[in-house]
Design a protein around this motif. Structure first.
Motif, PDB file in Angstrom:
ATOM      1  N   ILE A 257       0.828  -1.202   0.000  1.00  0.00           N
ATOM      2  CA  ILE A 257       0.000   0.000   0.000  1.00  0.00           C
ATOM      3  C   ILE A 257       0.870   1.264   0.000  1.00  0.00           C
ATOM      4  O   ILE A 257       0.953   1.976  -0.995  1.00  0.00           O
ATOM      5  N   ASN A 296      -4.585  -7.104  -8.461  1.00  0.00           N
ATOM      6  CA  ASN A 296      -5.710  -7.990  -8.747  1.00  0.00           C
ATOM      7  C   ASN A 296      -5.356  -9.219  -9.570  1.00  0.00           C
ATOM      8  O   ASN A 296      -6.164 -10.157  -9.634  1.00  0.00           O
ATOM      9  N   LEU A 315      -6.188 -12.016  -1.095  1.00  0.00           N
ATOM     10  CA  LEU A 315      -6.787 -10.686  -1.028  1.00  0.00           C
ATOM     11  C   LEU A 315      -7.440 -10.444   0.326  1.00  0.00           C
ATOM     12  O   LEU A 315      -7.303  -9.376   0.932  1.00  0.00           O
ATOM     13  N   LEU A 316      -8.189 -11.443   0.827  1.00  0.00           N
ATOM     14  CA  LEU A 316      -8.848 -11.285   2.122  1.00  0.00           C
ATOM     15  C   LEU A 316      -7.825 -11.168   3.251  1.00  0.00           C
ATOM     16  O   LEU A 316      -8.025 -10.398   4.201  1.00  0.00           O
ATOM     17  N   VAL A 318      -4.743  -9.906   3.081  1.00  0.00           N
ATOM     18  CA  VAL A 318      -4.144  -8.569   3.047  1.00  0.00           C
ATOM     19  C   VAL A 318      -5.113  -7.527   3.594  1.00  0.00           C
ATOM     20  O   VAL A 318      -4.739  -6.639   4.367  1.00  0.00           O
ATOM     21  N   THR A 319      -6.384  -7.646   3.222  1.00  0.00           N
ATOM     22  CA  THR A 319      -7.392  -6.698   3.719  1.00  0.00           C
ATOM     23  C   THR A 319      -7.551  -6.789   5.228  1.00  0.00           C
ATOM     24  O   THR A 319      -7.575  -5.772   5.932  1.00  0.00           O
ATOM     25  N   LEU A 320      -7.654  -8.022   5.739  1.00  0.00           N
ATOM     26  CA  LEU A 320      -7.813  -8.203   7.175  1.00  0.00           C
ATOM     27  C   LEU A 320      -6.578  -7.747   7.939  1.00  0.00           C
ATOM     28  O   LEU A 320      -6.682  -7.071   8.970  1.00  0.00           O
ATOM     29  N   GLY A 322      -4.362  -5.508   7.021  1.00  0.00           N
ATOM     30  CA  GLY A 322      -4.274  -4.056   6.990  1.00  0.00           C
ATOM     31  C   GLY A 322      -5.256  -3.390   7.929  1.00  0.00           C
ATOM     32  O   GLY A 322      -4.932  -2.388   8.572  1.00  0.00           O
ATOM     33  N   SER A 323      -6.476  -3.941   8.055  1.00  0.00           N
ATOM     34  CA  SER A 323      -7.464  -3.355   8.959  1.00  0.00           C
ATOM     35  C   SER A 323      -7.106  -3.571  10.424  1.00  0.00           C
ATOM     36  O   SER A 323      -7.443  -2.744  11.273  1.00  0.00           O
ATOM     37  N   SER A 330      -0.537  -5.754   6.797  1.00  0.00           N
ATOM     38  CA  SER A 330      -0.595  -6.083   5.366  1.00  0.00           C
ATOM     39  C   SER A 330       0.642  -6.837   4.915  1.00  0.00           C
ATOM     40  O   SER A 330       0.561  -7.737   4.075  1.00  0.00           O
TER      41      SER A 330
END
Length: 370
Positions: A257, A296, A315-316, A318-320, A322-323, A330
Motif C-alpha cells: 500500500i 488484482n 486478497l482477504l 491482506v485486507t484483514l 491491513g485493517s 498487510s
C-alpha cells in the motif's frame, strides 16, 4: 416414552453445544492472550521477523557458498557484506542521479507552482493574488497556533526514525546469525522435544520456512514486474531518472500500500516538474493500470501458486491484516496465512492417517507341538 426420548436428545444436544461454545471461548481467550503477549514483545519480535525475511532472501547464496566448502561464518559474513553493499549501491543509484539533477528539478518545481498559480488566477477559478496571500497568511497563522503539536510530531518522528535504525541493525545481526547457525536449529530442536513432537515440530518448521521463502520470492517477482512495466512506461513518455524510479518501485513493492503510493507519487512528481502536467497525468494513468494489474492479477496469482493459497484468500488476508495492524499487518498477513495453512494441512494429514493394523498372530504349523 417418545417425549422422554426427545427430551433426552435435547439435553444431550444442549450439553454438546455448551461444551463446544466453551471450547471456542477458551480458544478465543488464549488467542487474545497470545496477541497481547506478542504486542508486549513486539520491539523484539519485529526485528526477528525482518531478520527472517532477509534470511530467506539471502539464504540461497549462503547455501551455494557452503556447498562449495566455505565455512559457515565466512559464508554468512560474505553474504551479509554483499547485502549491505547492494543496499548501499541501490541507495546511491537512486540518490546520485537525483542529486545531479536537483537544480533542474528545483527549477521545475518553481515553474510548476507559477504555472499552477497562473492557471488558478484565470477562469473558471479566478483566484487573485490577494486571495492567495490571504490563504498563505491563514496557513501561517494556523501553523503558529499549532507549533506545539508540530514539535511533538517532530519529536515523535525522530523517535520513530531512531527505532527504525535500531530495528534495522538488530535485523542485520539476526540475519547474520541465522545464515551462520540456521541449519543447526532443527537438530537442536529435535533433541529438546519429547516423543512425537521431536518429529512433528521440525517437520512443520521446515515447511513453514519453505513457505516463507516462497513468499519473499513471489513478492520480489511482483516488484520486478512493477519495476519493468512502470520503468518502460516512464521511458516511453520521456521522464528522466527512469532507472532510479524503477529501482525505487521494486524496493517499494515489499511494503504494501504505502510503498506503491510513495513510488507512484515520486514518479508523478518528477514527470510533472520535468515534462509538464500532461505527461504527469499519463504517468499517473500508467501507474494506476500497473498497480491494478499487480494487486488484482499478478500478486494473487504468483502468491497463490507459490504459497498454496487461493487468490481470494490472499486478497482477504491482506485486507484483514491491513485493517487490524496497518502496514505491518498487510506485510505479514499473507505469509502468516500461508503458515497457518501449512500447520492445518499437516494436522489434517496426521489425523486422517489410519491407525496401523495389528499384525496377525502367527498360525502354528501342523505337527509342531504347542
Amino acid at each position: 416414552m417418545r417425549v422422554t426420548l426427545n427430551a433426552t436428545k435435547t439435553r444431550t444436544a444442549l450439553r454438546t453445544s455448551a461444551r463446544i461454545s466453551l471450547d471456542v471461548l477458551l480458544v478465543l481467550l488464549l488467542t487474545w492472550v497470545a496477541l497481547w503477549i506478542l504486542g508486549w514483545m513486539w520491539p523484539v519480535v519485529w526485528p526477528l521477523v525482518i531478520g527472517l525475511l532477509l534470511t530467506t532472501l539471502t539464504w540461497p547464496m549462503t547455501r551455494f557458498l557452503r556447498r562449495r566448502g566455505w565455512r559457515p561464518a565466512l559464508a554468512a559474513t560474505t553474504v551479509t557484506v554483499l547485502f549491505l553493499l547492494g543496499a548501499a549501491g541501490t541507495v546511491a543509484l537512486i540518490a546520485v542521479p537525483v542529486a545531479s539533477q536537483a537544480d533542474e528539478l528545483t527549477t521545475g518545481v518553481i515553474n510548476g507552482i507559477e504555472e499552477l498559480r497562473d492557471w488558478a488566477s484565470g477562469p473558471p477559478l479566478n483566484i487573485g493574488d490577494d486571495q492567495v496571500s490571504q490563504a498563505l497568511d491563514e496557513a501561517v497563522a494556523r501553523i503558529q497556533g499549532s507549533i506545539g503539536s508540530i514539535i511533538s510530531a517532530t519529536v515523535t518522528g525522530v523517535g520513530a526514525v531512531a527505532n527504525g535504525v535500531i530495528t534495522a541493525v538488530l535485523a542485520l545481526f539476526l540475519m547474520f546469525f541465522f545464515l551462520k547457525d540456521g541449519p543447526r536449529f532443527l537438530p537442536w530442536l529435535t533433541r529438546q522435544l519429547p516423543g512425537r513432537l521431536a518429529t512433528d515440530v521440525p517437520t512443520v518448521a521446515t515447511r513453514c520456512w519453505d513457505t516463507l521463502g516462497s513468499f519473499v520470492r513471489s513478492q520480489a517477482a511482483v516488484g520486478l514486474l512493477d519495476a519493468v512495466f512502470i520503468g518502460l512506461g516512464l521511458w516511453i513518455v520521456g521522464v528522466p531518472l527512469v532507472l532510479p524510479l524503477a529501482v525505487l518501485t521494486f524496493i517499494a513493492a515489499f511494503v504494501p500500500i504505502v510503498g506503491a503510493l510513495f513510488a507512484g507519487f515520486v514518479a508523478v512528481l518528477i514527470a510533472l516538474v520535468s515534462n509538464g502536467p500532461t505527461d504527469a497525468l499519463i504517468v499517473l494513468g500508467i501507474i494506476i493500470v500497473v498497480q491494478q494489474l499487480e494487486g488484482n492479477i499478478f500478486q494473487p496469482m504468483l502468491q497463490s501458486r507459490s504459497l498454496g493459497l487461493h487468490a481470494a484468500v490472499v486478497l482477504l488476508a491482506v485486507t484483514l491484516g491491513g485493517s487490524l495492524a496497518g502496514i505491518t499487518g498487510s506485510l505479514l498477513a499473507v505469509p502468516l496465512a500461508a503458515m497457518i495453512a501449512v500447520i492445518w494441512h499437516y494436522i489434517r494429514d496426521q489425523l486422517s492417517e489410519p491407525d496401523p493394523e495389528p499384525e496377525p498372530e502367527p498360525v502354528p504349523e501342523a505337527g509342531r507341538p504347542h
